[in-house]
Design a protein around this motif. Structure first.
Motif, PDB file in Angstrom:
ATOM      1  N   GLU A  66       0.823  -1.207   0.000  1.00  0.00           N
ATOM      2  CA  GLU A  66       0.000   0.000   0.000  1.00  0.00           C
ATOM      3  C   GLU A  66       0.861   1.263   0.000  1.00  0.00           C
ATOM      4  N   HIS A  67       1.936   1.232   0.769  1.00  0.00           N
ATOM      5  CA  HIS A  67       2.780   2.432   0.873  1.00  0.00           C
ATOM      6  C   HIS A  67       3.989   2.381  -0.057  1.00  0.00           C
ATOM      7  N   GLN A  68       4.074   1.324  -0.826  1.00  0.00           N
ATOM      8  CA  GLN A  68       5.205   1.126  -1.738  1.00  0.00           C
ATOM      9  C   GLN A  68       6.546   1.259  -1.019  1.00  0.00           C
ATOM     10  N   VAL A  69       6.616   0.570   0.113  1.00  0.00           N
ATOM     11  CA  VAL A  69       7.845   0.555   0.887  1.00  0.00           C
ATOM     12  C   VAL A  69       8.479  -0.827   0.747  1.00  0.00           C
ATOM     13  N   LYS A  70       9.790  -0.830   0.538  1.00  0.00           N
ATOM     14  CA  LYS A  70      10.485  -2.113   0.410  1.00  0.00           C
ATOM     15  C   LYS A  70      10.655  -2.756   1.787  1.00  0.00           C
ATOM     16  N   GLY A  71      10.513  -4.052   1.825  1.00  0.00           N
ATOM     17  CA  GLY A  71      10.702  -4.766   3.086  1.00  0.00           C
ATOM     18  C   GLY A  71      12.065  -4.502   3.702  1.00  0.00           C
ATOM     19  N   THR A  72      13.054  -4.276   2.840  1.00  0.00           N
ATOM     20  CA  THR A  72      14.420  -4.058   3.329  1.00  0.00           C
ATOM     21  C   THR A  72      14.579  -2.742   4.100  1.00  0.00           C
ATOM     22  N   SER A  73      13.547  -1.890   4.044  1.00  0.00           N
ATOM     23  CA  SER A  73      13.617  -0.626   4.780  1.00  0.00           C
ATOM     24  C   SER A  73      13.231  -0.786   6.246  1.00  0.00           C
ATOM     25  N   ILE A  74      12.646  -1.931   6.580  1.00  0.00           N
ATOM     26  CA  ILE A  74      12.199  -2.060   7.970  1.00  0.00           C
ATOM     27  C   ILE A  74      12.746  -3.321   8.651  1.00  0.00           C
ATOM     28  N   GLU A  75      12.708  -3.229   9.966  1.00  0.00           N
ATOM     29  CA  GLU A  75      13.156  -4.336  10.796  1.00  0.00           C
ATOM     30  C   GLU A  75      12.121  -4.534  11.904  1.00  0.00           C
ATOM     31  N   ILE A  76      11.829  -5.784  12.209  1.00  0.00           N
ATOM     32  CA  ILE A  76      10.884  -6.073  13.290  1.00  0.00           C
ATOM     33  C   ILE A  76      11.659  -6.608  14.485  1.00  0.00           C
ATOM     34  N   GLU A  77      11.438  -5.986  15.652  1.00  0.00           N
ATOM     35  CA  GLU A  77      12.104  -6.432  16.876  1.00  0.00           C
ATOM     36  C   GLU A  77      11.148  -7.309  17.682  1.00  0.00           C
ATOM     37  N   ILE A  78      11.618  -8.483  18.024  1.00  0.00           N
ATOM     38  CA  ILE A  78      10.804  -9.350  18.888  1.00  0.00           C
ATOM     39  C   ILE A  78      11.623  -9.720  20.134  1.00  0.00           C
ATOM     40  N   THR A  79      10.927 -10.076  21.188  1.00  0.00           N
ATOM     41  CA  THR A  79      11.630 -10.398  22.438  1.00  0.00           C
ATOM     42  C   THR A  79      11.607 -11.901  22.690  1.00  0.00           C
ATOM     43  N   GLU A  80      12.443 -12.302  23.633  1.00  0.00           N
ATOM     44  CA  GLU A  80      12.476 -13.713  23.990  1.00  0.00           C
ATOM     45  C   GLU A  80      11.140 -14.174  24.579  1.00  0.00           C
ATOM     46  N   SER A  81      10.466 -13.279  25.284  1.00  0.00           N
ATOM     47  CA  SER A  81       9.178 -13.693  25.860  1.00  0.00           C
ATOM     48  C   SER A  81       8.153 -13.946  24.755  1.00  0.00           C
ATOM     49  N   LEU A  82       8.273 -13.208  23.655  1.00  0.00           N
ATOM     50  CA  LEU A  82       7.392 -13.478  22.513  1.00  0.00           C
ATOM     51  C   LEU A  82       7.642 -14.894  22.006  1.00  0.00           C
ATOM     52  N   ILE A  83       8.905 -15.267  21.924  1.00  0.00           N
ATOM     53  CA  ILE A  83       9.231 -16.597  21.427  1.00  0.00           C
ATOM     54  C   ILE A  83       8.659 -17.674  22.351  1.00  0.00           C
ATOM     55  N   LEU A  84       8.785 -17.424  23.668  1.00  0.00           N
ATOM     56  CA  LEU A  84       8.260 -18.375  24.653  1.00  0.00           C
ATOM     57  C   LEU A  84       6.755 -18.564  24.534  1.00  0.00           C
ATOM     58  N   GLU A 115      10.407 -16.567   8.722  1.00  0.00           N
ATOM     59  CA  GLU A 115      11.004 -16.797   7.401  1.00  0.00           C
ATOM     60  C   GLU A 115      10.192 -16.096   6.314  1.00  0.00           C
ATOM     61  N   ALA A 116       8.857 -16.123   6.459  1.00  0.00           N
ATOM     62  CA  ALA A 116       8.000 -15.456   5.466  1.00  0.00           C
ATOM     63  C   ALA A 116       8.205 -13.944   5.499  1.00  0.00           C
ATOM     64  N   LEU A 117       8.383 -13.401   6.702  1.00  0.00           N
ATOM     65  CA  LEU A 117       8.653 -11.961   6.811  1.00  0.00           C
ATOM     66  C   LEU A 117      10.012 -11.643   6.190  1.00  0.00           C
ATOM     67  N   LYS A 118      10.985 -12.515   6.432  1.00  0.00           N
ATOM     68  CA  LYS A 118      12.312 -12.303   5.859  1.00  0.00           C
ATOM     69  C   LYS A 118      12.281 -12.407   4.333  1.00  0.00           C
ATOM     70  N   ALA A 119      11.390 -13.250   3.842  1.00  0.00           N
ATOM     71  CA  ALA A 119      11.255 -13.377   2.388  1.00  0.00           C
ATOM     72  C   ALA A 119      10.745 -12.071   1.767  1.00  0.00           C
ATOM     73  N   LEU A 120      10.080 -11.241   2.580  1.00  0.00           N
ATOM     74  CA  LEU A 120       9.638  -9.921   2.105  1.00  0.00           C
ATOM     75  C   LEU A 120      10.787  -8.907   2.147  1.00  0.00           C
ATOM     76  N   GLY A 121      11.924  -9.332   2.666  1.00  0.00           N
ATOM     77  CA  GLY A 121      13.083  -8.441   2.767  1.00  0.00           C
ATOM     78  C   GLY A 121      13.242  -7.839   4.154  1.00  0.00           C
ATOM     79  N   ILE A 122      12.271  -8.097   5.009  1.00  0.00           N
ATOM     80  CA  ILE A 122      12.272  -7.508   6.358  1.00  0.00           C
ATOM     81  C   ILE A 122      13.340  -8.171   7.224  1.00  0.00           C
ATOM     82  N   HIS A 123      14.059  -7.350   7.990  1.00  0.00           N
ATOM     83  CA  HIS A 123      15.019  -7.890   8.946  1.00  0.00           C
ATOM     84  C   HIS A 123      14.316  -8.216  10.260  1.00  0.00           C
ATOM     85  N   ILE A 124      14.808  -9.252  10.910  1.00  0.00           N
ATOM     86  CA  ILE A 124      14.258  -9.626  12.213  1.00  0.00           C
ATOM     87  C   ILE A 124      15.351  -9.460  13.271  1.00  0.00           C
ATOM     88  N   ALA A 125      14.999  -8.746  14.341  1.00  0.00           N
ATOM     89  CA  ALA A 125      15.954  -8.539  15.430  1.00  0.00           C
ATOM     90  C   ALA A 125      15.448  -9.190  16.705  1.00  0.00           C
TER      91      ALA A 125
END
Ligand code: C2E
Ligand code: MG
Ligand code: MG
Ligand code: MG
Length: 287
Positions: free
Chosen positions: A139-157, A168-178
């Motif tokens: 919608e905003h014509q923004v490349k996935g490589t422009s953004i990064e998503i931060e998640i915490t260990e508690s999210l993983i738990l 992996e699907a988010l990374k396939a959009l070019g998004i970085h995961i932290a």
């Protein structure tokens, strides 16, 4: 309703509790209206290259401009937003706002940076999450490589088995995961095997006394070396002192985020910092 003989089977509702839950109830209603009333704002905190001190990224951090209480920190409303499920629309608002901002900066000729945003567990658990993210980017014509998503260990738990696929699907959009607040949760090392993060963020609690504690220095040195081996970028959070920066530089920490450079600031302030980056980009005329 049947009452059993145990004396504590009925919850006694004390005036104090009534007050708390009424407060919670009020805040909950206010929170609901706050999205519609446009009371949220994103502040941006720069991430700088530890060697050159150039701004290379920013973290978007939410604030609530409450009509009577003033500026509320995320600690004062994110937990409630999570409990009530409001974090889902709120999280979408954050992503929308970040995308609009990235596009605007691009349009105005600011130097390109990666903007990171925080995801909470409930948000990540949404079935259509990846589709939602993809369509907002589109919608905003923004490349996935422009953004990064931060998640915490508690999210993983708190997550189910499909987290690996989602990331992996988010990374396939070019998004970085932290991985955020690294070192504060459980069994961090096993996560590094299971999830291929692009970035690791060292928690502020380690950075705090890095200059006074040799033990912490050793831990950080180890994590940085490990991250290098695993080809992850390392960001140190909460850097407040030159001494801390000097040590992190020596240890080859890639990026620094902390009050030493800037607190999270409203977009206008952040643009002044970004415009001063001074790498020949045209945005310097905007300052
Ligand atoms: P976080 O993701 O770990 O963000 C870093 C926090 O550390 C920010 O607090 C930032 O202001 C603070 N910080 C950065 N440098 C320094 C420093 O040098 N010294 C000190 N004392 N603090 C520093 P903030 O903005 O209050 O956010 C708190 C937490 O709220 C965030 O921690 C994140 O977990 C959550 N949060 C913020 N925005 C969002 C959002 O849009 N969505 C979700 N789900 N959570 C958010
Ligand atoms: Mg964060
Ligand atoms: Mg953090
Ligand atoms: Mg934190």
């Amino acid at each position: 309703a049947a009452k059993n003989s145990k004396s504590n089977s009925y919850q006694v509702f004390t005036p104090a509790m009534e007050k708390t839950s009424f407060k919670q109830f009020t805040l909950q209603n206010e929170l609901r209206k706050a999205i519609v009333n446009n009371e949220f704002e994103l502040y941006y905190q720069p991430k700088v290259n530890s060697k050159t001190r150039q701004i290379v990224g920013a973290e978007a951090l939410i604030r609530w401009n409450h009509p009577t209480k003033g500026i509320l920190s995320p600690f004062e409303f994110i937990p409630l937003a999570e409990e009530t499920g409001l974090i889902v629309p709120l999280g979408e608002w954050v992503l929308q706002t970040v995308c609009k901002q990235v596009k605007m900066w691009e349009h105005n000729g600011f130097p390109p940076i990666i903007v990171s945003l925080n995801f909470s567990a409930l948000q990540m658990l949404q079935k259509g999450l990846v589709d939602t993210v993809a369509s907002i980017l589109r919608e905003h014509q923004v490349k996935g490589t422009s953004i990064e998503i931060e998640i915490t260990e508690s999210l993983i738990l708190n997550h189910d088995s499909d987290l690996v696929e989602k990331l992996e699907a988010l990374k396939a959009l070019g998004i970085h995961i932290a991985i955020d607040d690294f070192g504060t949760g459980y069994s961090s090392l096993s996560y590094l095997r299971k999830y291929k993060f692009n970035t690791i963020k060292l928690d502020r609690s380690f950075i705090n006394d890095i200059h006074t504690s040799l033990d912490n220095q050793a831990i950080i040195q180890f994590v940085i070396q490990l991250s290098n081996q695993l080809k992850m970028k390392v960001v140190a959070e909460g850097v407040e002192l030159e001494e801390q920066l000097a040590l992190l530089q020596q240890m080859n920490c890639d990026e620094i985020q902390g009050y030493l450079f800037s607190k999270p600031t409203p977009v206008g302030e952040f643009e002044k910092l970004l415009g001063k980056r001074g790498d020949g980009s045209c945005a310097s005329t905007k300052v």
